[in-house]
Each structure stands twice: as structure tokens, then as C-alpha cells.
Design an enzyme around this catalytic site. Structure first.
Site, PDB file in Angstrom:
ATOM      1  N   GLU A   1     -55.286 -13.800  65.675  1.00 52.03           N
ATOM      2  CA  GLU A   1     -54.247 -14.418  64.749  1.00 52.03           C
ATOM      3  C   GLU A   1     -54.002 -13.606  63.604  1.00 52.03           C
ATOM      4  O   GLU A   1     -52.669 -13.936  63.302  1.00 52.03           O
ATOM      5  CB  GLU A   1     -54.768 -15.650  64.451  1.00 52.03           C
ATOM      6  CG  GLU A   1     -54.953 -16.709  65.859  1.00 52.03           C
ATOM      7  CD  GLU A   1     -55.672 -18.112  65.558  1.00 52.03           C
ATOM      8  OE1 GLU A   1     -55.064 -18.983  65.765  1.00 52.03           O
ATOM      9  OE2 GLU A   1     -56.739 -18.065  65.073  1.00 52.03           O
TER      10      GLU A   1
ATOM     11  N   GLU B   1     -60.523 -19.938  72.018  1.00 50.92           N
ATOM     12  CA  GLU B   1     -61.111 -21.226  71.439  1.00 50.92           C
ATOM     13  C   GLU B   1     -61.245 -22.508  72.491  1.00 50.92           C
ATOM     14  O   GLU B   1     -62.321 -23.249  72.046  1.00 50.92           O
ATOM     15  CB  GLU B   1     -59.901 -21.581  70.139  1.00 50.92           C
ATOM     16  CG  GLU B   1     -59.951 -20.699  68.993  1.00 50.92           C
ATOM     17  CD  GLU B   1     -59.470 -19.360  69.123  1.00 50.92           C
ATOM     18  OE1 GLU B   1     -59.357 -18.641  68.103  1.00 50.92           O
ATOM     19  OE2 GLU B   1     -58.828 -19.048  70.142  1.00 50.92           O
TER      20      GLU B   1
END
Length: 260
Positions: A114, A134
């Protein structure tokens, strides 16, 4: 800018001409983002935007890994590496106004991916690996992965990567157009610096404004796109740097930018 030189420092900073180099320096933790590191990054990005003698930045990871995401040991102690107004790693919710290049060796996973997605350009080693795992941990890629990945690669492929949590090899990522450059392992830093130095030769006001238009224009109503672009680029057209660029071209010399 304060030079960070000790090995204990979580962030190493160096200025190379008009390029700010930021090296994540927690190699034993795979450069996972701690609260301290997030704070240092936020300060560095603020300085990047504030200083007229800096045009762009490169972010790199020490020890052969870009970033493994959030520091889970710190998280277990109650430390959350989120900076108010800037988000995770002092970056993802409010990237710098000036161009940022992520130089990725090894792994860029979870929050590390990210961070790379929050950068404007990604240069990666052919052995690098990206991923948003995730969902395998009962979490979501809420530090920009869900918002940015589908804007950088095809929608269906982004959806598949997010929902499966599988790893994305650099060669595959390059095939989707995610990377600005794919280079042999060990050459990523130098390649990113060369790209940054090429950008830094250009007018700083113009590069920052160009980045802003590209970043923001997807959300502009179709009928308003040129009007909103005009509000950003018109001050550039009338700037001293625009006059200097024309003069330098006419006089066959290198321009001297003044950020005005």
C-alpha cells in the site's frame, strides 16, 4: 533537513541533488512500519513539500526487503502507525505533493504494498513480490489497497488478488502495467535514482501540478474536467519558471528553476 546517519535510526535520509532518498531501516523486522517510523516518514514528506531545493523523493527498504507492512509487535503493544491527517506510514491518506518513487526489492506486502501504491511510480526488481494478504488474516487492505489497486491494474485482476490474498510476482505486475521499470535484483535503487534525477531536472512547479491533475482528475465530472485542470495549470503557465523554460530553450542552455 536533519541527516540521519546512525544504524539505530529507523529512517535514513539523504539528499542527492534535488532528490530526497528515504530508506526504511528496520531490516531485522523486514522494515515493518512502527509508530516511530511512521512519524519520521510524515516529517520527511512534509519537508519534501516545503523545501524549494527538493523536487521528488525515492523510498527504499534496507536489507533486501521493501516493507512487510505494519509492525505487529508494536501493534500488540498498542502502537498504531497511523499519523493524523496522513494515515498509515504517514503517507497513504495524504501523499506528498511532489513526485514519489517506490524502489522495491524483496517483499512489498500488506501495508508495504500500500505504501508502493501511494507512490507515483514503482521500480521493482525482477525477484520482488507484492501482495495484499489481509483477507487470510481476517482483515482488509484498508490503507489504500482496496482504493488504489484497481486503478493501477485491470479491475478483474485487482479483485482476484484482493479476494484470494495471493502473492503477485514482479514480472506479472509489470505485465499489468503496474511498474515504471523492472530491473535485475540489486539494481532497483540505482534505477529509481536515475528516474528521480530525470524528473528532478524538470520544473518543480510543473511536475507537481501535473501529478495533481493526473491524481485528482478521475473524480472530476466530465463537464468540469478542463475547467478544474485550468485552475491548477494556469498559474504554471504564467510562472517565472515557464518564462525561464522558454528562454533556456531559445538560448540552448539548461534552465535554472526558481520555483516561482
Amino acid at each position: 533537513m536533519t541527516e540521519t546517519t546512525t544504524q539505530e535510526a529507523v529512517l535514513l535520509t539523504e539528499q542527492r541533488g534535488r532528490v530526497l532518498v528515504l530508506t526504511l531501516n528496520r531490516p531485522r523486522a523486514k522494515n515493518a512500519i512502527s509508530l516511530e517510523l511512521a512519524q519520521e516518514l510524515a516529517r520527511s514528506f512534509e519537508e519534501l513539500d516545503a523545501r524549494d531545493n527538493l523536487s521528488c523523493a525515492v523510498i527504499f527498504g534496507a536489507g533486501g526487503t521493501f516493507c512487510a507492512g505494519m509492525d505487529l509487535k508494536g501493534f500488540a503493544r498498542g502502537e498504531i502507525p497511523i499519523i493524523p491527517g496522513r494515515g498509515f506510514a504517514g503517507l497513504v491518506e495524504n501523499p506528498p505533493r511532489k513526485p514519489l518513487i517506490a524502489a522495491v526489492e524483496g517483499y512489498a506486502l500488506g501495508g508495504g504494498f500500500e505504501i508502493a501504491l501511494a507512490a507515483d511510480l514503482i521500480v521493482a526488481a525482477d525477484s520482488a513480490t507484492f501482495g495484499l494478504p489481509e483477507v487470510k488474516r481476517g482483515l482488509t487492505a484498508a490503507a489504500g489497497g482496496l482504493l488504489r489497486l484497481h486503478q493501477r491494474i485491470p479491475y478483474n485482476k485487482a479483485m482476484e488478488l484482493v479476494l484470494t490474498g495471493r502473492m503477485l510476482p514482479a514480472a506479472e505486475a509489470n505485465g499489468y502495467g503496474l511498474l515504471a521499470d523492472l530491473v535485475p535484483a540489486g539494481e532497483t535503487f540505482d534505477a529509481a535514482i536515475r528516474l528521480a534525477e530525470t524528473i528532478a531536472k524538470n520544473a518543480p512547479l510543473a511536475t507537481a501540478a501535473s501529478k495533481q491533475v493526473i491524481r485528482e482528475s478521475n473524480d472530476w465530472p466530465l463537464a468540469e474536467k478542463f475547467k478544474q485542470q485550468h485552475e491548477i495549470v494556469q498559474p504554471i503557465r504564467t510562472s517565472n519558471d515557464a518564462k525561464e523554460g522558454a528562454a533556456a530553450f531559445t538560448e540552448k542552455r539548461e534552465p535554472v528553476w526558481t520555483n516561482s
